[in-house]
Design a protein around this motif. Structure first.
Motif, PDB file in Angstrom:
ATOM      1  N   VAL A 123       0.836  -1.205   0.000  1.00  0.00           N
ATOM      2  CA  VAL A 123       0.000   0.000   0.000  1.00  0.00           C
ATOM      3  C   VAL A 123       0.869   1.251   0.000  1.00  0.00           C
ATOM      4  CG1 VAL A 123      -1.781   1.260   1.266  1.00  0.00           C
ATOM      5  CG2 VAL A 123      -1.858  -1.241   1.158  1.00  0.00           C
ATOM      6  N   ALA A 124       1.916   1.247   0.834  1.00  0.00           N
ATOM      7  CA  ALA A 124       2.807   2.408   0.898  1.00  0.00           C
ATOM      8  C   ALA A 124       3.489   2.665  -0.442  1.00  0.00           C
ATOM      9  CB  ALA A 124       3.839   2.200   1.997  1.00  0.00           C
ATOM     10  N   SER A 125       3.912   1.597  -1.116  1.00  0.00           N
ATOM     11  CA  SER A 125       4.580   1.759  -2.412  1.00  0.00           C
ATOM     12  C   SER A 125       3.643   2.358  -3.449  1.00  0.00           C
ATOM     13  CB  SER A 125       5.105   0.403  -2.897  1.00  0.00           C
ATOM     14  OG  SER A 125       5.994  -0.151  -1.958  1.00  0.00           O
ATOM     15  N   LEU A 126       2.407   1.863  -3.494  1.00  0.00           N
ATOM     16  CA  LEU A 126       1.450   2.408  -4.452  1.00  0.00           C
ATOM     17  C   LEU A 126       1.091   3.849  -4.108  1.00  0.00           C
ATOM     18  CD1 LEU A 126      -0.896  -0.681  -4.907  1.00  0.00           C
ATOM     19  CD2 LEU A 126       0.848   0.163  -6.474  1.00  0.00           C
ATOM     20  N   LEU A 127       0.958   4.136  -2.825  1.00  0.00           N
ATOM     21  CA  LEU A 127       0.644   5.502  -2.401  1.00  0.00           C
ATOM     22  C   LEU A 127       1.722   6.468  -2.852  1.00  0.00           C
ATOM     23  CD1 LEU A 127      -0.927   7.606  -0.671  1.00  0.00           C
ATOM     24  CD2 LEU A 127       0.410   6.821   1.286  1.00  0.00           C
ATOM     25  N   TRP A 128       2.970   6.153  -2.540  1.00  0.00           N
ATOM     26  CA  TRP A 128       4.062   7.028  -2.941  1.00  0.00           C
ATOM     27  C   TRP A 128       4.247   7.044  -4.450  1.00  0.00           C
ATOM     28  CZ3 TRP A 128       6.355  10.729  -0.388  1.00  0.00           C
ATOM     29  CH2 TRP A 128       6.336  10.715   1.004  1.00  0.00           C
ATOM     30  N   GLY A 129       3.966   5.911  -5.098  1.00  0.00           N
ATOM     31  CA  GLY A 129       4.099   5.866  -6.547  1.00  0.00           C
ATOM     32  C   GLY A 129       3.211   6.874  -7.247  1.00  0.00           C
ATOM     33  N   PHE A 130       1.957   6.971  -6.794  1.00  0.00           N
ATOM     34  CA  PHE A 130       1.049   7.941  -7.404  1.00  0.00           C
ATOM     35  C   PHE A 130       1.401   9.376  -6.995  1.00  0.00           C
ATOM     36  CE2 PHE A 130      -1.624   4.140  -7.882  1.00  0.00           C
ATOM     37  CZ  PHE A 130      -1.947   4.278  -9.222  1.00  0.00           C
ATOM     38  N   LEU A 131       2.027   9.534  -5.825  1.00  0.00           N
ATOM     39  CA  LEU A 131       2.503  10.868  -5.450  1.00  0.00           C
ATOM     40  C   LEU A 131       3.713  11.281  -6.285  1.00  0.00           C
ATOM     41  CD1 LEU A 131       2.203  10.790  -1.550  1.00  0.00           C
ATOM     42  CD2 LEU A 131       0.711  11.961  -3.177  1.00  0.00           C
ATOM     43  N   TYR A 132       4.453  10.298  -6.815  1.00  0.00           N
ATOM     44  CA  TYR A 132       5.591  10.601  -7.677  1.00  0.00           C
ATOM     45  C   TYR A 132       5.174  10.926  -9.109  1.00  0.00           C
ATOM     46  CZ  TYR A 132       8.580   8.514  -4.033  1.00  0.00           C
ATOM     47  OH  TYR A 132       9.226   8.230  -2.866  1.00  0.00           O
ATOM     48  N   LEU A 133       4.052  10.378  -9.554  1.00  0.00           N
ATOM     49  CA  LEU A 133       3.642  10.580 -10.950  1.00  0.00           C
ATOM     50  C   LEU A 133       3.300  12.045 -11.192  1.00  0.00           C
ATOM     51  CD1 LEU A 133       1.397   7.456 -11.609  1.00  0.00           C
ATOM     52  CD2 LEU A 133       3.669   7.927 -12.562  1.00  0.00           C
ATOM     53  N   PRO A 134       3.907  12.665 -12.196  1.00  0.00           N
ATOM     54  CA  PRO A 134       3.674  14.100 -12.422  1.00  0.00           C
ATOM     55  C   PRO A 134       2.218  14.445 -12.713  1.00  0.00           C
ATOM     56  CG  PRO A 134       5.628  13.351 -13.599  1.00  0.00           C
ATOM     57  CD  PRO A 134       4.940  12.124 -13.088  1.00  0.00           C
ATOM     58  N   ARG A 135       1.486  13.597 -13.403  1.00  0.00           N
ATOM     59  CA  ARG A 135       0.134  13.937 -13.841  1.00  0.00           C
ATOM     60  C   ARG A 135      -0.902  13.860 -12.720  1.00  0.00           C
ATOM     61  NH1 ARG A 135      -0.679  11.303 -19.894  1.00  0.00           N
ATOM     62  NH2 ARG A 135       1.076  12.400 -20.888  1.00  0.00           N
ATOM     63  N   VAL A 136      -0.616  13.118 -11.655  1.00  0.00           N
ATOM     64  CA  VAL A 136      -1.597  12.949 -10.578  1.00  0.00           C
ATOM     65  C   VAL A 136      -1.092  13.440  -9.226  1.00  0.00           C
ATOM     66  CG1 VAL A 136      -2.702  11.001 -11.726  1.00  0.00           C
ATOM     67  CG2 VAL A 136      -0.836  10.584 -10.131  1.00  0.00           C
ATOM     68  N   SER A 137       0.181  13.789  -9.136  1.00  0.00           N
ATOM     69  CA  SER A 137       0.742  14.192  -7.843  1.00  0.00           C
ATOM     70  C   SER A 137       0.316  15.613  -7.472  1.00  0.00           C
ATOM     71  CB  SER A 137       2.270  14.123  -7.890  1.00  0.00           C
ATOM     72  OG  SER A 137       2.825  14.633  -6.697  1.00  0.00           O
ATOM     73  N   PRO A 138      -0.253  15.824  -6.289  1.00  0.00           N
ATOM     74  CA  PRO A 138      -0.594  17.193  -5.859  1.00  0.00           C
ATOM     75  C   PRO A 138       0.646  18.033  -5.592  1.00  0.00           C
ATOM     76  CG  PRO A 138      -0.976  15.626  -4.082  1.00  0.00           C
ATOM     77  CD  PRO A 138      -0.660  14.818  -5.292  1.00  0.00           C
ATOM     78  N   PHE A 139       1.753  17.378  -5.203  1.00  0.00           N
ATOM     79  CA  PHE A 139       2.976  18.124  -4.935  1.00  0.00           C
ATOM     80  C   PHE A 139       3.540  18.725  -6.221  1.00  0.00           C
ATOM     81  CE2 PHE A 139       2.921  14.712  -1.662  1.00  0.00           C
ATOM     82  CZ  PHE A 139       2.707  15.531  -0.564  1.00  0.00           C
ATOM     83  N   VAL A 140       3.497  17.953  -7.285  1.00  0.00           N
ATOM     84  CA  VAL A 140       3.959  18.468  -8.574  1.00  0.00           C
ATOM     85  C   VAL A 140       3.086  19.628  -9.030  1.00  0.00           C
ATOM     86  CG1 VAL A 140       4.294  17.890 -11.009  1.00  0.00           C
ATOM     87  CG2 VAL A 140       4.965  16.255  -9.239  1.00  0.00           C
ATOM     88  N   TRP A 141       1.775  19.517  -8.832  1.00  0.00           N
ATOM     89  CA  TRP A 141       0.854  20.601  -9.223  1.00  0.00           C
ATOM     90  C   TRP A 141       1.162  21.876  -8.450  1.00  0.00           C
ATOM     91  CZ3 TRP A 141      -2.782  23.649  -6.798  1.00  0.00           C
ATOM     92  CH2 TRP A 141      -3.686  24.312  -7.641  1.00  0.00           C
ATOM     93  N   VAL A 142       1.413  21.749  -7.146  1.00  0.00           N
ATOM     94  CA  VAL A 142       1.720  22.925  -6.319  1.00  0.00           C
ATOM     95  C   VAL A 142       3.031  23.552  -6.762  1.00  0.00           C
ATOM     96  CG1 VAL A 142       2.296  23.689  -3.989  1.00  0.00           C
ATOM     97  CG2 VAL A 142       0.389  22.116  -4.338  1.00  0.00           C
ATOM     98  N   LEU A 143       4.042  22.731  -7.013  1.00  0.00           N
ATOM     99  CA  LEU A 143       5.343  23.269  -7.411  1.00  0.00           C
ATOM    100  C   LEU A 143       5.274  23.956  -8.767  1.00  0.00           C
ATOM    101  CD1 LEU A 143       7.716  20.364  -6.278  1.00  0.00           C
ATOM    102  CD2 LEU A 143       7.455  22.614  -5.214  1.00  0.00           C
ATOM    103  N   GLU A 144       4.555  23.370  -9.706  1.00  0.00           N
ATOM    104  CA  GLU A 144       4.452  23.968 -11.030  1.00  0.00           C
ATOM    105  C   GLU A 144       3.692  25.287 -10.992  1.00  0.00           C
ATOM    106  OE1 GLU A 144       2.733  21.030 -13.519  1.00  0.00           O
ATOM    107  OE2 GLU A 144       4.626  19.935 -13.824  1.00  0.00           O
TER     108      GLU A 144
END
Length: 299
Positions: A123-144
């Motif tokens: 579960v942790a791997s999948l959670l972080w995996g989607f947080l790493y994906l640029p198209r779905v990660s909220p962190f990437v959206w905030v940074l951009e």
């Protein structure tokens, strides 16, 4: 009198039976499989086209000379150099902060530190995996939207750190609990005496508490070392999300590829034995190296 002498063995019998059936027997069978290999005749078709022949130590030689396996060993070594110091350093820091009398960390913060350990690795791997994906990660959206370029954590240069982050996030809480339990066993008189002598909280932590909990630090280091050599769930579950994680990213992934993709159970068995022996040698060697100095104070 005879019944009393047999009583301990009767209590041990269930554990011994389970140990023999589910641990000792599979290990022996794996060692047996590693000494054989499959010989393919012709095109490999027909009932007699694939036969098992004696290989001796040839499977071990092939595994140790395989470039993919050697590359996975080097990759995991670098992974361990990142994960183990950062994870144990964070666990020690959090444990000292929880134990410090002048530091007030509420129940919510304590649960937040330990909670990632309760999350399964898949579960942790999948959670972080989607947080790493640029198209779905909220962190990437905030940074951009803030004008800051977001790094691609699945790139070949950063994917190792992305996998390491998952392990650090999940393992720090467990090691913190182990170290914190050892800190709570230290008599309060030692800290009070040092405080009366003018020692600061930092000096008390480094010169009084850390030396006393050294056995717990060594134990957590050995556990972390074994977990590093056996890393599998994190890269295996991140692999479908990225093309930079190969099927032989870690030694255990190489075993999985040989056993379930190539259908070469004998090569997988030999590689498994090599990993087991390396894990035992490194753990036992480290304990022999530091055991007398660390545990001598308890004898």
């Amino acid at each position: 009198m005879l019944a009393r002498a047999r009583a301990p063995y009767a209590f041990l019998a269930p554990a011994l039976v389970l140990f023999a059936a589910f641990l000792a027997a599979p290990i022996l069978y794996t060692a047996y499989l590693s000494l054989w290999k499959v010989k393919v005749s012709g095109l490999g078709l027909g009932p007699d086209a694939r036969t098992e022949v004696w290989a001796g130590l040839g499977q071990y030689a092939d595994a140790l000379s395989e470039p993919d396996f050697l590359a996975s060993v080097g990759r995991v070594a670098l992974y361990g150099l990142i994960v183990v110091p950062v994870m144990l350093g964070g666990a020690l820091l959090f444990a000292l902060l929880l134990d410090a009398g002048r530091t007030r960390i509420g129940p919510f913060a304590r649960i937040s530190i330990f909670l990632p350990y309760a999350v399964p690795a898949v579960v942790a791997s999948l959670l972080w995996g989607f947080l790493y994906l640029p198209r779905v990660s909220p962190f990437v959206w905030v940074l951009e939207h803030s004008g800051i370029g977001a790094p691609n954590l699945f790139s070949s240069q950063l994917v190792l750190y992305a996998v390491a982050n998952v392990a650090i996030w999940g393992g720090t809480g467990f090691n913190m609990i182990v170290i914190y339990t050892a800190l709570r066993a230290i008599p309060s008189e030692l800290s009070e005496s040092a405080r009366i002598d003018g020692a600061s909280e930092l000096q008390i932590a480094l010169r009084v508490k850390v030396p006393i909990v050294r056995p717990s630090l060594i134990m957590t280091f050995v556990f972390s070392l074994i977990a590093t050599l056996q890393v599998f769930a994190e890269p295996m579950n991140l692999k479908p999300l990225s093309n930079t994680i190969s099927t032989t990213w870690s030694p255990l992934m190489t075993v999985y590829r040989d056993a379930f993709t190539r259908n070469d159970i004998h090569s997988a068995a030999a590689t498994s034995i090599i990993i087991a022996v390396a894990t035992f040698a490194l753990s036992f060697g480290f304990l022999k190296l530091v055991g007398n100095r660390a545990f001598g104070q308890e004898s």
